[in-house]
Design an enzyme around this catalytic site. Sequence first.
Site, mmCIF file in Angstrom:
data_model
loop_
_atom_site.group_PDB
_atom_site.id
_atom_site.type_symbol
_atom_site.label_atom_id
_atom_site.label_comp_id
_atom_site.label_asym_id
_atom_site.label_seq_id
_atom_site.Cartn_x
_atom_site.Cartn_y
_atom_site.Cartn_z
ATOM 1 N N HIS A 161 0.824 -1.213 0.000
ATOM 2 C CA HIS A 161 0.000 0.000 0.000
ATOM 3 C C HIS A 161 0.860 1.267 0.000
ATOM 4 O O HIS A 161 0.747 2.139 0.847
ATOM 5 C CB HIS A 161 -1.084 0.018 1.076
ATOM 6 C CG HIS A 161 -0.664 -0.285 2.487
ATOM 7 N ND1 HIS A 161 0.192 0.512 3.194
ATOM 8 C CD2 HIS A 161 -1.010 -1.294 3.323
ATOM 9 C CE1 HIS A 161 0.359 0.025 4.409
ATOM 10 N NE2 HIS A 161 -0.349 -1.066 4.513
ATOM 11 N N HIS B 88 -4.720 -8.582 15.135
ATOM 12 C CA HIS B 88 -4.888 -7.407 14.281
ATOM 13 C C HIS B 88 -5.716 -7.823 13.071
ATOM 14 O O HIS B 88 -5.421 -8.834 12.429
ATOM 15 C CB HIS B 88 -3.500 -6.909 13.870
ATOM 16 C CG HIS B 88 -3.463 -5.672 13.048
ATOM 17 N ND1 HIS B 88 -4.442 -4.706 13.087
ATOM 18 C CD2 HIS B 88 -2.536 -5.232 12.142
ATOM 19 C CE1 HIS B 88 -4.111 -3.725 12.251
ATOM 20 N NE2 HIS B 88 -2.967 -4.034 11.659
ATOM 21 N N GLU C 97 -6.266 -6.258 10.142
ATOM 22 C CA GLU C 97 -5.899 -5.780 8.807
ATOM 23 C C GLU C 97 -5.751 -6.972 7.861
ATOM 24 O O GLU C 97 -5.219 -8.017 8.247
ATOM 25 C CB GLU C 97 -4.609 -4.962 8.886
ATOM 26 C CG GLU C 97 -4.371 -4.099 7.673
ATOM 27 C CD GLU C 97 -3.248 -3.077 7.879
ATOM 28 O OE1 GLU C 97 -2.994 -2.303 6.932
ATOM 29 O OE2 GLU C 97 -2.632 -3.055 8.968
ATOM 30 N N ASP D 54 -3.819 -8.040 5.572
ATOM 31 C CA ASP D 54 -2.564 -8.760 5.346
ATOM 32 C C ASP D 54 -2.348 -9.833 6.403
ATOM 33 O O ASP D 54 -1.534 -10.748 6.205
ATOM 34 C CB ASP D 54 -1.368 -7.807 5.284
ATOM 35 C CG ASP D 54 -1.238 -6.908 6.490
ATOM 36 O OD1 ASP D 54 -2.259 -6.363 6.931
ATOM 37 O OD2 ASP D 54 -0.116 -6.724 6.990
ATOM 38 N N HIS E 108 -1.382 -0.274 15.507
ATOM 39 C CA HIS E 108 -1.727 1.023 14.935
ATOM 40 C C HIS E 108 -3.184 1.117 14.467
ATOM 41 O O HIS E 108 -3.553 2.082 13.775
ATOM 42 C CB HIS E 108 -0.788 1.337 13.757
ATOM 43 C CG HIS E 108 -0.955 0.365 12.594
ATOM 44 N ND1 HIS E 108 -1.320 0.786 11.341
ATOM 45 C CD2 HIS E 108 -0.830 -0.970 12.499
ATOM 46 C CE1 HIS E 108 -1.386 -0.248 10.518
ATOM 47 N NE2 HIS E 108 -1.089 -1.319 11.202
ATOM 48 N N ASP F 63 1.830 -5.858 14.593
ATOM 49 C CA ASP F 63 2.678 -5.020 13.730
ATOM 50 C C ASP F 63 3.800 -4.311 14.485
ATOM 51 O O ASP F 63 4.811 -3.926 13.886
ATOM 52 C CB ASP F 63 1.818 -3.981 13.007
ATOM 53 C CG ASP F 63 1.114 -4.562 11.787
ATOM 54 O OD1 ASP F 63 1.380 -5.726 11.455
ATOM 55 O OD2 ASP F 63 0.298 -3.854 11.179
ATOM 56 N N TYR G 104 9.874 0.969 9.123
ATOM 57 C CA TYR G 104 8.533 0.466 9.431
ATOM 58 C C TYR G 104 7.860 1.356 10.478
ATOM 59 O O TYR G 104 6.701 1.749 10.317
ATOM 60 C CB TYR G 104 8.633 -0.974 9.944
ATOM 61 C CG TYR G 104 7.301 -1.665 10.048
ATOM 62 C CD1 TYR G 104 6.825 -2.441 8.993
ATOM 63 C CD2 TYR G 104 6.508 -1.531 11.178
ATOM 64 C CE1 TYR G 104 5.590 -3.066 9.074
ATOM 65 C CE2 TYR G 104 5.270 -2.145 11.261
ATOM 66 C CZ TYR G 104 4.818 -2.913 10.214
ATOM 67 O OH TYR G 104 3.595 -3.519 10.293
ATOM 68 N N HIS H 179 5.376 -9.119 11.091
ATOM 69 C CA HIS H 179 6.205 -8.927 9.897
ATOM 70 C C HIS H 179 7.678 -8.994 10.305
ATOM 71 O O HIS H 179 8.070 -8.438 11.332
ATOM 72 C CB HIS H 179 5.961 -7.564 9.255
ATOM 73 C CG HIS H 179 4.595 -7.376 8.660
ATOM 74 N ND1 HIS H 179 4.122 -8.113 7.604
ATOM 75 C CD2 HIS H 179 3.599 -6.510 8.974
ATOM 76 C CE1 HIS H 179 2.906 -7.715 7.300
ATOM 77 N NE2 HIS H 179 2.559 -6.742 8.121
#
Length: 394
Positions: free
Chosen positions: A23, A77, A79, A81, A144, A163, A191, A222
């Site tokens: 993104h 999380h 999100e 991904d 986040h 994250d 990051y 990650h």
Amino acid sequence: MSERIGENIDWVGVLDWNIRDFHEFSTPRGVTYNAYLIRDTKTALIDTVKEAFLKELLFKISSLIAIEKLDYVVVNHAEPDHSSALPELMKIAKNAEVVCTKKCQEILSAYYDTSQWKFFIVKGKDQLSLGKKTLCFIETPMVHWPESMFTYLLEDKILFSMDAFGQHLVTSQRFDDQVDTCELMEEAKKYYANIIMPYGKQVEKVLEMVKDLEIKMIAPSHGVIWRKHLSIILTFYKNWASFRSKPKILVIYDSMWGSTAKMAEEIVRGASILGVEVQSIFIRTSDLTKIVSEVLDASTLVFGCSTLNMNVLPKMGELLIYLKGLKPRNKVAASFGSYGWGKGAPEALDEFIHSMGFEVVAPPIRAQWKPTVTVLQECFDLGKILSKKTMELE
């Protein structure tokens, strides 16, 4: 294949070696999607992966247990991904409970059809026994996303940090001490700067919440797992969250016909006299992701641009919008630029640095058409002023 990271604890994530745009986050070293399987009397999967890598995730899990026997899927999380493989996984692991916060359930239900899922809603300080192993949950809102949380494996002292503490770094190795430390810290900083920076206050709260935990590993969603450099990454996060800066000057500029570039050169020359670290960044040949990483710990920012249509050039406009959302703080700033027949870039840059709450040391330096000797001297002098100011900040 899966890889063991502890007793009956395996990494079952995937490596995306070829992705270069996450993104619009530049990922020259690829992206990992980490998931972890814990086997005990009950089995728990910590996070999933991006949907495109579902088959690889299923293969790795099935090499260790029958997927149908999975008891819990912990979603730190929501999100996509980390969660977009979840719908297909839940079709196989029909008896598994999705462990997450109430807010996370709401977001998952917005993305996917969760009508057939079993949810196990947790709050901060809740615990879940797997048998000999215990999962402890720590809510981390806005680090986040609003639903995010950490999961702490009590007996093994592993913090699954979603994250936070992550990096976009693909490697065949799983741990921080197995990779180049300079590359690792560069990616961890990049990051944080591009994803976590706006949430410094929330990060400080979370660091306070986990400071008394005995942590042997931090396993993010990650990148590699931290086991040797724990104190280093925790210290860096503390400094980044408080916007503690280095005595470093960034001269970030764009130029149409070379006038603004000459002004930038003189500012850099003046700023370099006292030995302060100075970086000149021509925005059109630079990567926005990397620029923001440098902004994170720079004490002093100088923006320069030529005028186009009574405003800044497009690439500079893109950076300013991006920085506004990331909300860097505790910066000294100045601006400069060139124009032709009317106001434009210098005024826009000056308005921007004031709106960000930076300490503005001087009005913008303006050059009409081409910088005169007098204007170039003003630029050189500004560089010296900024250098002295930066040294005072140490």
